[in-house]
Write an enzyme that holds these catalytic residues in place. Structure first.
Site, PDB file in Angstrom:
ATOM      1  N   ARG A 140       0.846  -1.196   0.000  1.00 48.11           N
ATOM      2  CA  ARG A 140       0.000   0.000   0.000  1.00 48.11           C
ATOM      3  C   ARG A 140       0.881   1.245   0.000  1.00 48.11           C
ATOM      4  O   ARG A 140       1.043   1.924   1.016  1.00 48.11           O
ATOM      5  CB  ARG A 140      -0.938  -0.018   1.207  1.00 48.11           C
ATOM      6  CG  ARG A 140      -2.061  -1.022   1.029  1.00 48.11           C
ATOM      7  CD  ARG A 140      -3.187  -0.787   2.017  1.00 48.11           C
ATOM      8  NE  ARG A 140      -4.414  -1.389   1.537  1.00 48.11           N
ATOM      9  CZ  ARG A 140      -5.574  -1.320   2.192  1.00 48.11           C
ATOM     10  NH1 ARG A 140      -5.646  -0.678   3.341  1.00 48.11           N
ATOM     11  NH2 ARG A 140      -6.651  -1.886   1.690  1.00 48.11           N
ATOM     12  N   GLN A 168      -0.257   2.123  -6.094  1.00 48.79           N
ATOM     13  CA  GLN A 168      -1.699   2.355  -5.979  1.00 48.79           C
ATOM     14  C   GLN A 168      -2.467   1.891  -7.214  1.00 48.79           C
ATOM     15  O   GLN A 168      -3.556   1.323  -7.107  1.00 48.79           O
ATOM     16  CB  GLN A 168      -1.948   3.841  -5.731  1.00 48.79           C
ATOM     17  CG  GLN A 168      -3.347   4.148  -5.240  1.00 48.79           C
ATOM     18  CD  GLN A 168      -3.464   5.583  -4.754  1.00 48.79           C
ATOM     19  OE1 GLN A 168      -2.654   6.443  -5.102  1.00 48.79           O
ATOM     20  NE2 GLN A 168      -4.464   5.854  -3.942  1.00 48.79           N
ATOM     21  N   ASP A 182      -3.223  -1.874  -7.068  1.00 51.16           N
ATOM     22  CA  ASP A 182      -3.874  -2.380  -5.855  1.00 51.16           C
ATOM     23  C   ASP A 182      -5.235  -3.006  -6.177  1.00 51.16           C
ATOM     24  O   ASP A 182      -6.283  -2.363  -6.075  1.00 51.16           O
ATOM     25  CB  ASP A 182      -4.021  -1.242  -4.851  1.00 51.16           C
ATOM     26  CG  ASP A 182      -4.529  -1.708  -3.488  1.00 51.16           C
ATOM     27  OD1 ASP A 182      -4.822  -2.922  -3.353  1.00 51.16           O
ATOM     28  OD2 ASP A 182      -4.638  -0.881  -2.574  1.00 51.16           O
ATOM     29  N   SER A 229      -8.006  -3.231  -3.311  1.00 59.12           N
ATOM     30  CA  SER A 229      -8.824  -2.029  -3.126  1.00 59.12           C
ATOM     31  C   SER A 229      -9.853  -1.885  -4.242  1.00 59.12           C
ATOM     32  O   SER A 229     -11.007  -1.518  -3.994  1.00 59.12           O
ATOM     33  CB  SER A 229      -7.926  -0.785  -3.065  1.00 59.12           C
ATOM     34  OG  SER A 229      -7.138  -0.801  -1.892  1.00 59.12           O
ATOM     35  N   TYR A 262      -4.008  -1.523   8.097  1.00 56.46           N
ATOM     36  CA  TYR A 262      -5.119  -2.440   8.330  1.00 56.46           C
ATOM     37  C   TYR A 262      -5.490  -2.416   9.816  1.00 56.46           C
ATOM     38  O   TYR A 262      -4.692  -2.052  10.682  1.00 56.46           O
ATOM     39  CB  TYR A 262      -4.737  -3.884   7.954  1.00 56.46           C
ATOM     40  CG  TYR A 262      -4.553  -4.118   6.487  1.00 56.46           C
ATOM     41  CD1 TYR A 262      -5.639  -4.344   5.647  1.00 56.46           C
ATOM     42  CD2 TYR A 262      -3.283  -4.121   5.914  1.00 56.46           C
ATOM     43  CE1 TYR A 262      -5.470  -4.574   4.295  1.00 56.46           C
ATOM     44  CE2 TYR A 262      -3.104  -4.347   4.556  1.00 56.46           C
ATOM     45  CZ  TYR A 262      -4.203  -4.573   3.760  1.00 56.46           C
ATOM     46  OH  TYR A 262      -4.035  -4.804   2.412  1.00 56.46           O
TER      47      TYR A 262
END
Length: 378
Positions: free
Chosen positions: A122, A127, A130, A133, A228
């Site tokens: 992350r 990004q 990912d 996500s 997290y």
């Protein structure tokens, strides 16, 4: 062309996504990667072989033909067995390695280099890769639609000649990507929304979406590694449940999204809490596949307990396969491009994205976290 990447039809029951969509074929072509597509691999999410062929991919192939010719296989869900894969194949996809380390061991034994899309770090640079996500945003959206469809009342306030219907009250537990998308979607549908997370840092994100932050005193820090939520101790869990029981009584819909990587989902909603909710209320448990956040959840089923509907949907992104595939394809192709230099694959372990996602290579399990689960020394 320097490299050949193959795309197989997904074999997991209920998996309707495809790893590569026609719109990214040109991206791979610019990176000097030729693409082979198994016959009808994209049919379920709405992509025809002709769509791929029009972009320059080779289509109409059997699975065996793709496996035999491709150096790299791009998938959504890694099959349980490496059947038919030749030694040296590179496989990229979701494989849940912290819950199924034995799968990694099987691929290592077959001399397959396995990369996990779950382990994309992350970071800002990663990004666009990912996929967790991306898929979580779809799950959060779809969870609200399931709740709205099940709830025996309207989500928005509605005024008619026959009277005024008050808006539904929705609580979203867990404010990760799925939770925040659920909050935004429920708000768009006109519900009065509250959000809760053990990580106090997400309070501003919840409130920025127009929801109320539910403040519960845990006595400990709820944020763990990588942003997290972390597992709570017994005292914190007890405090959480006592305070949450009071909040749940007033909710029409509860959407739970809490998960800890590699562990059973934390239990947030007990049987007693469900019994205190009004008949007709709905719980959508997005952690159903990991044991559920609700004590009464059954994965893949809808349980009715004293008039409360408890939904345990599995693999929600696959229920929106067209858009989910488009998003995932962008993620996985960007990830692959990061390792391709002038038409050649460069597995550079100095690159944190490569290092963190590589599970097996040269016949061995190489990821430290998976090694620890298997009891294998580095």
């Amino acid at each position: 062309m320097g490299l050949i990447a193959g795309v197989l039809k997904e074999t997991l029951p209920g998996e309707r996504r495809v790893a590569v969509t026609p719109n990214v074929i040109s991206v791979l072509a610019k990176a000097e990667v030729e693409v082979l597509i198994e016959r009808d691999a994209g049919l379920e999410p709405g992509f025809l072989d002709a769509d791929y062929a029009a972009k320059g991919a080779s289509t109409g192939l059997t699975a065996d033909e793709v496996r035999s010719c491709a150096q790299i296989l791009l998938g959504v869900r890694v099959p349980e067995q490496p059947d038919g894969l030749k030694p040296g194949t590179i496989l990229i996809g979701f494989c849940d390695p912290l819950s199924h380390p034995e799968l990694v061991a099987r691929y290592a034994k077959a001399d397959v280099a396995l990369f996990s899309m779950e382990f994309i770090p992350r970071t800002t640079r990663a990004q666009s890769m990912d996929a967790l996500s991306s898929m979580a945003s779809i799950a959060g959206y779809k969870a609200v639609l399931l709740a709205a469809n099940t709830l025996p009342r309207l989500f928005p306030m509605m005024t008619t000649a026959a009277g005024t219907a008050p808006p539904a009250r929705v609580l979203v537990m867990g404010a990760g990507v799925a939770g925040l998308q659920a909050i935004a979607t429920a708000r768009r549908l006109g519900a009065v929304v509250s959000g809760y997370d053990v990580r106090a840092a997400v309070k501003e994100q919840i409130e920025s979406l127009g929801a109320k932050f539910v403040n519960i005193e845990l006595g400990v820090r709820g944020e763990g590694e990588g942003g997290y939520a972390r597992a709570l101790d017994e005292d914190a869990i007890k405090r959480q449940r006592e305070q949450m029981a009071i909040v749940l009584k007033d909710q029409d819909v509860v959407i739970t999204t809490a998960a800890v990587p590699g562990k059973k989902a934390p239990l947030l909603v007990t049987r007693e809490m469900v019994h205190a909710m009004a008949p007709g209320s709905v719980i959508v448990d997005l952690a159903a596949e990991r044991g559920g956040n609700c004590e009464l959840t059954k994965a893949g089923e809808t349980v009715i307990e004293r008039g409360v509907s408890i939904l345990g949907p599995m693999n929600l992104p696959a229920s929106v396969p067209h858009y989910a595939s488009l998003m995932y394809a962008r993620n996985i192709v960007t990830f692959l491009k990061n390792m391709v230099k002038a038409g050649q694959l460069n597995i550079d372990l100095n690159d944190d994205i490569v290092r963190e996602t590589l599970l097996s290579r040269d016949g061995e399990v190489v990821h430290p976290r998976v090694q620890a689960l298997l009891g294998v020394s580095a």
